[in-house]
Each structure stands twice: as structure tokens, then as C-alpha cells.
Design an enzyme around this catalytic site. Structure first.
Site, mmCIF file in Angstrom:
data_model
loop_
_atom_site.group_PDB
_atom_site.id
_atom_site.type_symbol
_atom_site.label_atom_id
_atom_site.label_comp_id
_atom_site.label_asym_id
_atom_site.label_seq_id
_atom_site.Cartn_x
_atom_site.Cartn_y
_atom_site.Cartn_z
ATOM 1 N N GLU A 254 -0.483 -3.832 -2.990
ATOM 2 C CA GLU A 254 -0.286 -2.407 -2.749
ATOM 3 C C GLU A 254 0.795 -2.267 -1.702
ATOM 4 O O GLU A 254 0.634 -2.702 -0.559
ATOM 5 C CB GLU A 254 -1.557 -1.702 -2.273
ATOM 6 C CG GLU A 254 -1.308 -0.196 -2.158
ATOM 7 C CD GLU A 254 -2.458 0.576 -1.570
ATOM 8 O OE1 GLU A 254 -2.195 1.405 -0.671
ATOM 9 O OE2 GLU A 254 -3.605 0.343 -1.980
ATOM 10 N N CYS A 288 -0.303 4.838 3.512
ATOM 11 C CA CYS A 288 0.558 4.601 2.353
ATOM 12 C C CYS A 288 0.463 5.736 1.342
ATOM 13 O O CYS A 288 1.423 6.010 0.621
ATOM 14 C CB CYS A 288 0.200 3.269 1.691
ATOM 15 S SG CYS A 288 -1.528 3.139 1.178
#
Length: 488
Positions: A254, A288
Site C-alpha cells: 500500500e 494515505c
């Protein structure tokens, strides 16, 4: 009456191959409070030799751990949930001091970690399935097994959660784990989790934590021949180099995000503004999944901007330990400089700065919320900002909003607001992202959601039951019960 709990100590040690000991490096890590600047601890760091020892210990411990029953593993996670409850204030305090989180955000993170613990209880049973055969007398069975040893590399921004979301399911199915947390958050990203799980009864060697600079031990963790899976959460720049170094391993990556938050012309502006402010500024924008770009239809643009700026201006900045604080410190000076540089370059390129302010606080890292009006090609729109900065972009209708949303190399989280849910869903399905929220924030807190990125935002999925795909392997066993003629 609550039972008194002695606080955890000895955070200058790390659990390596079943023993808590100092890292072997002559270099020392100094862990500081990002708001006050206080030194929280100093510790010798891990070396490549320590990484070797951690992996060897994990390999030695894995067979016995995998042989434990699902009930035995589930019982450890149930006890871990009790430890989390009993030590909640201790854990919250560490998140505030080490990661600079506000108290309310720390409580959310502990809640997610606890929910992940309870989800791990349900992951301990792997089972088997039978598949039909068109060959007379043949039986086909598929057995699901742990992969073996898993490496987890986690970031500083949501340290406990982003470590534990891989560590917990990996352990639950019978893998052993070597965890490398970020240097900014060695305690909340790794050592606290090891302490909690040890107190809950996790056997020695099943989880090792190695703490050291990625520049010195990162390649060794990724390239080592023992781990079968590398789970990495971090920057796109670092993540892009992992496949070449890892070799033939499973990768769950990720990486960075550039979340578009789209407001269509029929949106409920009260809800949209509230969600957009949260998505941009929660945890100083250091998430994020945070919104990077707010894309607003021209028909409602001006009104949205006025409301958004007023709401952002009202946010309370300062000491993350104070109950009313909504924006605390940026994690370190390098990160702060990077955020301010992106803002400056955007203004130089023609963006209008509607709201700003100078950093303040004991370390000068509390950056007030910033709002810019810009286009999709200014720095704060093109690059992942990872700070309390919102860039609002005007769109000429729905198709233009979609074009702007997808005009990025990233594809992590996104959101769209519309008064017509079906219109919102239809828009969401055209967004190039791993996740799109309709009439909600870009930041999710549901551990049952399987989440990951598209394009340069990653590979694989985290969370939910999908995470088990990367952490288990299937072994096909066929049995021929009766002799049959072979086609030879």
C-alpha cells in the site's frame, strides 16, 4: 474495581528470535515527542545480522505455532483484546507522545486495533474444501495452510493500526512475523504490540521486531530468502523498488495516495463540507487515504469554498494531549519542510492561498490548516502532500470532475457527494481507485473493508477477509480410490 496495571518498560530492547535484547548496531535511535521535543527513549538499533537472527527464529518457531489449534490461537487474541482494554490509557498516551496524534484520534486507532484483534479470532480456522472430479474414483481436496514467515514493514502515520492489520491476521492463520516499524514510531508501531501479544500468551519467537534505518536494514528484510510474503505500507518511491529486491515472493504494497473528493452539483453542502474538512485535516492530513484534492462542480463551487474555508479556520490547533485539539504537530522537521515547499511551489505556479498560518508549538511543527484554490497541475494537487493542506479545484460539470479525479498516477481512496445515491454510485464506479465512498469521507475506519490501491498506489489488498489470500497457500491433494486405465 479496575485492576492496577504496571506500565510497560524497557523499550530500549526489541524482541528478536524469542529474546528481548538490544540491537547490535553502534548507532542509536533517539525517539522524540514531535510536539514537545522531549526525548522518549534511546535505543541501539538492529543490524543485518539481527535481521538474520529474527528470520531464523521465526522459521524455527513457525511449525510449532502453525500446529497450535485454532482455539488456542483465538484464545490469545481474546486475551489481547482484554489487555488492550486494560491498558487503553497507556497506549493512548504513547500515541500522543510518539506519533503526535490528538487524543480523539488515538482513541479511534486503539478502537481499530481492538476490532482487528477480534477479527483475528475469526481467522484462526482455515478449513478445507472438496472439489468435484470427472475422473471415476478420484477425490480432490484443497487444504489452506499458512505461508510460513511474513515480513511486515509499516509507516509512522497510523503506527499501531498499519502494523497490526498485517501482523494480526498473519499470526492468526499460523504464520510467524518479523516486523519493522518506522524509526519515528518504534514503540507504537512495534514494541507495544509485541508487549501486548506477549502478555496475552504469544509464544517467544513468533513475533520479532527489528528497529533500524531502512537505508541499513530495509533491503535485508525484503531480499532475505526466508520470508514468503512482504507486506509494505509506505511511500510510492520506496515501494517501487521492492519487487526487484524481493525476488519471487508475494507482495502486498500500500503506497501513496492523491485522494479526490468530488462534490457534484446536487450535493448536500453541509455534509460535503463537514466530510471534506475531516478528510483533509484529520491527523494533520498525514494519512494515505486523506483527501488531497477537493473537486467541486462550478455550480456550487463558490458557496462550497466559503463554507469550507470558514470550517477550516475554526479548527483548533496545538497540543495533541489537550482534549479540544483537532490539529497537532507534523511528525518531523523534514516532513514539515516538504509540506511547506509544496505549498510555496503551488503559489508560485498561480494557486491562490485562501487560508494559511505559520507553524507554532514548542518544536514549531504545528502547521495551521491551509486552503488553496488551484488547478490539477499545481504541486499540492499533483503530489501527495501528507500535511494539513487542501487544494480546491473547480470542475465544469460531472464529466470534467471525473476527468480531473482520474488525472493522477495514484489510485487509493476517493469520495463523491451527490444528492442522488445511484448517481453517486455510477460516478464511483468510474473512478480509478481501490476504494470510493459515496457521501462519506475518504478515510475509512471499518476493519471489515478489504482495501488497497490501483495504479501507483499499490498492489494487493489489506483488511477484511481478502487479506488472507496473501497470507495463506492452498495445497491441492487428490486421491485415486480405485485403479483406472491410464491414457498412456
Amino acid at each position: 474495581m479496575p485492576v492496577a496495571t504496571t506500565p510497560y518498560t524497557d523499550f530500549d530492547l526489541m524482541p528478536l528470535a524469542g529474546k528481548w535484547r538490544h540491537g547490535s548496531s553502534a548507532g542509536r535511535l533517539t525517539d522524540t515527542d514531535p510536539y514537545r521535543g522531549d526525548v522518549l527513549l534511546e535505543m541501539p538499533q538492529a543490524t543485518v545480522e539481527d535481521v538474520d537472527a529474527a528470520y531464523a527464529g521465526a522459521l524455527d518457531a513457525q511449525a510449532a505455532w502453525a500446529a497450535t489449534t485454532p482455539g488456542e490461537r483465538a484464545a490469545i487474541f481474546l486475551r489481547a483484546a482484554e489487555v488492550l482494554d486494560r491498558r487503553q490509557e497507556e497506549l493512548v498516551g504513547w500515541l500522543i507522545r510518539e506519533a503526535g496524534t490528538t487524543r480523539t484520534r488515538a482513541l479511534v486507532e486503539i478502537g481499530i486495533v481492538r476490532a482487528t484483534t477480534m477479527a483475528a479470532v475469526t481467522h484462526t480456522s482455515l478449513g478445507e474444501e472438496t472439489v468435484a472430479s470427472d475422473v471415476p474414483g478420484k477425490e480432490n481436496r484443497i487444504y489452506t495452510r499458512p505461508v510460513g514467515v511474513v515480513a511486515v514493514i509499516s509507516p509512522w502515520n497510523f503506527p499501531m493500526h498499519l502494523s497490526y492489520r498485517s501482523v494480526a491476521p498473519a499470526l492468526a492463520v499460523g504464520n510467524t512475523v518479523v516486523l519493522k516499524p518506522a524509526e519515528d514510531t518504534p514503540v507504537t508501531g512495534g514494541l507495544l504490540l509485541a508487549k501486548v501479544l506477549e502478555e496475552a500468551g504469544l509464544p517467544p519467537g513468533v513475533l520479532s521486531v527489528v528497529i533500524g534505518p531502512g537505508s541499513e536494514i530495509g533491503d535485508a528484510i525484503v531480499a532475505h530468502p526466508i520470508p514468503r510474503v512482504i507486506s509494505f505500507t509506505g511511500s510510492t518511491r520506496v515501494g517501487q523498488g521492492i519487487p526487484a529486491k524481493a525476488g519471487v515472493k508475494r507482495l502486498a504494497l500500500e503506497l501513496g495516495g492523491n485522494g479526490p473528493f468530488v462534490v457534484l452539483d446536487d450535493a448536500d453542502l453541509d455534509r460535503a463540507v463537514e466530510a471534506a474538512v475531516f478528510s483533509n485535516y484529520w491527523h494533520q492530513g498525514q494519512i494515505c487515504m486523506a483527501t488531497n484534492r477537493v473537486i467541486v462542480d462550478a455550480a456550487v463551487h463558490d458557496e462550497f469554498v466559503d463554507r469550507f474555508v470558514a470550517a477550516a479556520r475554526a479548527l483548533v490547533t496545538g497540543d495533541p494531549g489537550q482534549a479540544g485539539t483537532q490539529i497537532g504537530p507534523v511528525i518531523n522537521d523534514k516532513q514539515l519542510r516538504g509540506v511547506r515547499d509544496k505549498v510555496a511551489r503551488s503559489v508560485d505556479a498561480g494557486a491562490r492561498l485562501l487560508l494559511a498560518g505559520e507553524p507554532h508549538g514548542p518544536t514549531g511543527r504545528v502547521l495551521p490548516p491551509h486552503v488553496l484554490l488551484g488547478t490539477n497541475d499545481v504541486a499540492t494537487a499533483v503530489e501527495e502532500v501528507f500535511g494539513p493542506v487542501a487544494t480546491i479545484i473547480k470542475a465544469d460539470g460531472e464529466q470534467d470532475a471525473l476527468r480531473i479525479a482520474n488525472d493522477t498516477t495514484y489510485g487509493l481512496s476517493s469520495a463523491v457527494f451527490s444528492g442522488d445515491v445511484e448517481r453517486g454510485i455510477a460516478f464511483a464506479l468510474r473512478v480509478e481507485a481501490g476504494m470510493t465512498h459515496v457521501n462519506d469521507t475518504t478515510v475509512h475506519d471499518d476493519v471489515h473493508v478489504a482495501f488497497g490501491g490501483e495504479k501507483q498506489s499499490g498492489l494487493g489488498r489489506f483488511g477484511g477477509d481478502w487479506v488472507l489470500e496473501d497470507l495463506t497457500t492452498r495445497h491441492w491433494v487428490s486421491v485415486q480410490h480405485e485403479r483406472r486405465p491410464l491414457p498412456f
